[in-house]
Design a protein around this motif. Structure first.
Motif, short mmCIF file in Angstrom:
data_model
loop_
_atom_site.label_atom_id
_atom_site.label_comp_id
_atom_site.label_asym_id
_atom_site.label_seq_id
_atom_site.Cartn_x
_atom_site.Cartn_y
_atom_site.Cartn_z
N UNK A 292 0.84 -1.20 0.00
CA UNK A 292 0.00 0.00 0.00
C UNK A 292 0.87 1.25 0.00
N UNK A 293 0.19 2.40 -0.13
CA UNK A 293 0.89 3.67 -0.04
C UNK A 293 1.61 3.81 1.31
N UNK A 294 0.94 3.32 2.38
CA UNK A 294 1.56 3.33 3.71
C UNK A 294 2.86 2.54 3.72
N UNK A 295 2.80 1.34 3.11
CA UNK A 295 4.02 0.52 3.05
C UNK A 295 5.14 1.29 2.35
N UNK A 296 4.80 1.97 1.25
CA UNK A 296 5.83 2.73 0.53
C UNK A 296 6.43 3.80 1.44
N UNK A 297 5.55 4.44 2.23
CA UNK A 297 6.06 5.49 3.12
C UNK A 297 6.96 4.95 4.22
N UNK A 298 6.84 3.63 4.48
CA UNK A 298 7.73 3.02 5.47
C UNK A 298 9.11 2.68 4.89
N UNK A 299 9.32 2.97 3.61
CA UNK A 299 10.61 2.66 2.99
C UNK A 299 11.23 3.89 2.34
N UNK A 300 11.49 4.95 3.12
CA UNK A 300 12.04 6.16 2.51
C UNK A 300 13.41 5.94 1.86
N UNK A 301 14.20 5.04 2.43
CA UNK A 301 15.54 4.81 1.87
C UNK A 301 15.45 4.27 0.44
N UNK A 302 14.46 3.40 0.20
CA UNK A 302 14.28 2.84 -1.15
C UNK A 302 13.93 3.98 -2.12
N UNK A 303 13.10 4.92 -1.64
CA UNK A 303 12.77 6.07 -2.48
C UNK A 303 14.00 6.93 -2.76
N UNK A 304 14.86 7.08 -1.75
CA UNK A 304 16.10 7.84 -1.99
C UNK A 304 16.93 7.16 -3.07
N UNK A 305 16.96 5.84 -3.07
CA UNK A 305 17.70 5.10 -4.10
C UNK A 305 17.14 5.42 -5.49
N UNK A 306 15.81 5.49 -5.58
CA UNK A 306 15.18 5.81 -6.87
C UNK A 306 15.57 7.24 -7.31
N UNK A 307 15.46 8.19 -6.38
CA UNK A 307 15.80 9.58 -6.71
C UNK A 307 17.26 9.71 -7.13
N UNK A 308 18.13 8.95 -6.45
CA UNK A 308 19.55 9.02 -6.75
C UNK A 308 19.85 8.40 -8.12
N UNK A 309 19.13 7.35 -8.48
CA UNK A 309 19.30 6.76 -9.82
C UNK A 309 18.82 7.75 -10.89
N UNK A 310 17.72 8.46 -10.60
CA UNK A 310 17.23 9.46 -11.56
C UNK A 310 18.26 10.58 -11.71
N UNK A 311 18.82 11.03 -10.56
CA UNK A 311 19.82 12.10 -10.62
C UNK A 311 21.02 11.69 -11.48
N UNK A 312 21.56 10.49 -11.22
CA UNK A 312 22.80 10.08 -11.89
C UNK A 312 22.60 9.75 -13.37
N UNK A 313 21.43 9.33 -13.74
CA UNK A 313 21.20 8.91 -15.13
C UNK A 313 20.14 9.78 -15.80
N UNK A 314 20.10 11.05 -15.42
CA UNK A 314 19.11 12.02 -15.90
C UNK A 314 19.20 12.23 -17.42
N UNK A 315 18.14 12.78 -18.01
CA UNK A 315 18.16 13.05 -19.45
C UNK A 315 19.38 13.86 -19.89
N UNK A 316 19.88 13.55 -21.09
CA UNK A 316 21.03 14.27 -21.64
C UNK A 316 20.70 15.73 -21.90
N UNK A 317 19.51 16.01 -22.40
CA UNK A 317 19.14 17.40 -22.68
C UNK A 317 17.63 17.58 -22.73
N UNK A 318 17.20 18.76 -22.33
CA UNK A 318 15.83 19.20 -22.60
C UNK A 318 15.94 20.47 -23.46
N UNK A 319 14.90 20.76 -24.22
CA UNK A 319 15.03 21.83 -25.21
C UNK A 319 13.87 22.84 -25.16
N UNK A 320 14.17 24.03 -25.62
CA UNK A 320 13.18 25.07 -25.88
C UNK A 320 13.60 25.78 -27.16
N UNK A 321 12.67 26.52 -27.78
CA UNK A 321 13.02 27.32 -28.95
C UNK A 321 12.99 28.79 -28.55
#
Ligand code: HEM
Length: 442
Positions: A292-321
């Motif tokens: 459940x959502x509660x279970x997820x909230x009991x695992x903040x460290x796992x969420x930090x791992x997800x955020x850290x993976x996103x940080x390290x392997x983030x998109x190469x570029x975003x664009x605007x004109x």
């Protein structure tokens, strides 16, 4: 042409091709070299296009918020090449389409998708069997593709047989891997890619037909696709569906791969994550694991791992004109330029992320993730009114997937964690080489 306020411009030796050749070999690393040599704002003249890079954090606000730059004009041509949506249709419907997805995937609405997604993950994870070995990214795809399609587009639209799942995986992988080239070149140069695109488009035509017949689910709610059907009223509806499908899978799947690979390759991190997972899920069934959502909230460290993976392997570029002369530092960027910002390199700024190359989940302790606040300097989801509308769903989805798969299965990494490929600018980073795993049901 002779704008004295223009930033330094990098051209190659062959005048017409400009820097395209050098740039194309390893665009991600080219950006870092160019920044060291030319300073924080520079233009790459490549294949007839001017790409102006913005590398200072203090300029990111301008990049995302300025009225003199535009998202739609930056992506219209790639959207035409990848999903065959006409220019007129795109400018007409994109704002409503963006608002729709944003509204459907707020943190609150995302919470309503948790229990269905959990059921889907369980079902497709169990198909892995008691034990086996395969490429980790293939494994992630085979579970995530059908589960996420079912969750966002409706159960009746998820490939229902092993054969159809196999076929979807094959076609979508070709489409996704060629997306970057496909976004720049007409179909005639890319036969296999264009035929996968056509295959996916026919699939979406079917899905859209079903969504038009049944405007509600069995449960009385609507899927994202059923909402899209009421928003897009021209013939390009299936094409928008394809783009939405691509956006919901293309970035999240490689990040899931990296998150698992980083966790599995680091014993201390693995122990900490497992400790939290087992204490949150305790004696829950290992075949049908209700999370459940509660279970997820009991695992903040796992969420930090997800955020850290996103940080390290983030998109190469975003664009605007750039649509009107734009002031940046002491430069004036001319209208027509593509403005580029690299989340990947922004996340390697030591001022915001000390030891930037290290996978350090603890750095996320400082972010107020419970209140949906990221770390300063984190830009993996872009920003401004076109910031990724799927970000809350992405984080929930990855958090749940990683917790579930580690709770159910024990893994052995058979290869070292591969490097990211230097070839891509669009989207999150892909592994350069193979990474196989052995797994066993607990
Ligand atoms: C870790 C996973 C993900 C990352 C890193 C990511 C990143 C991004 C980025 C950088 C953009 C462009 C933002 C800008 O230019 O400012 C974007 C756009 C978008 N993303 Fe995501 N995304 C992820 C997952 C998802 C998911 C799961 C969905 C859907 C459920 C999604 C749906 C979209 C859509 C529809 C757009 C286009 C928005 C528009 O047209 O304005 N994304 N994403």
């Amino acid at each position: 042409e002779n704008n004295p306020y223009a930033p330094p411009c990098i051209r190659g030796w062959i005048p017409w091709f400009g820097a395209a050749f050098e740039f194309g070999k390893a665009p991600l690393y080219f950006i870092a070299q160019a920044r060291a040599k030319y300073g924080p704002v520079f233009t790459v003249y490549a294949a007839g296009k001017r790409l102006t890079f913005v590398t200072l954090h203090e300029d990111f606000r301008t990049f995302f918020m300025s009225k003199d730059v535009d998202f739609e004009q930056a992506v219209q041509e790639p959207v035409y090449n990848t999903a065959s949506i006409s220019k007129g249709s795109f400018y007409k419907f994109h704002p409503a389409c963006n608002a729709l997805i944003k509204g459907r995937l707020t943190p609150g609405n995302t919470a309503l998708l948790v229990s269905d997604l959990c059921e889907e993950f369980n079902q497709h994870l169990e198909l892995l069997g008691d034990r086996g070995s395969q490429q980790l990214n293939e494994l992630v795809r085979s579970v995530m593709y059908p589960a996420v399609i079912s969750n966002l587009l409706g159960k009746c639209n998820a490939p229902g047989t092993p054969l159809s799942r196999q076929e979807f995986k094959k076609k979508f992988t070709i489409y996704d891997e060629g997306f970057e080239y496909g976004s720049q070149l007409p179909d005639i140069f890319l036969k296999e890619w264009a035929s996968s695109k056509q295959w996916l488009l026919s699939l979406l035509v079917n899905m859209v037909n079903k969504a038009e017949e049944n405007t509600y689910n069995e449960s009385g709610s609507k899927t994202l696709l059923q909402h899209l059907v009421t928003t897009i009223t021209d013939k390009f509806l299936p094409n928008y569906g394809l783009l939405m499908l691509w956006a919901s899978l293309a970035n999240a799947i490689p990040i899931t791969f990296w998150a698992l690979a980083f966790i599995l390759s680091n014993p201390t991190i693995y122990e900490t994550a497992m400790g939290q997972i087992t204490s949150a899920l305790k004696d829950k069934d290992k075949q049908k694991t209700h999370l459940s959502l509660d279970n997820l909230q009991q695992m903040p460290y796992v969420k930090w791992c997800i955020m850290e993976a996103i940080r390290l392997r983030a998109p190469g570029a975003v664009t605007r004109r750039v649509v009107r002369p734009l002031r940046l530092q002491n430069y004036i960027i001319p209208p027509g330029d593509m403005l580029m910002m690299s989340p990947y390199w922004a996340h390697r700024n030591t001022k915001y992320f000390p030891e930037p190359e290290e996978f350090k989940p603890e750095r996320w302790e400082k972010a107020d993730l419970v209140k949906n606040v990221f770390l300063d300097g984190f830009v993996a989801f872009g920003g401004g009114k076109n910031q990724c509308p799927g970000r809350w769903y992405a984080i929930m989805e990855l958090h749940m997937f990683v917790a579930l798969i580690l709770y159910k299965y024990e893994f052995t990494l058979l290869d070292p964690v591969p490097n990211p490929s230097p070839l891509h600018l669009v989207g999150t980073q892909q592994p350069e080489g193979p990474c196989s795993v052995q797994y066993r049901h607990r």
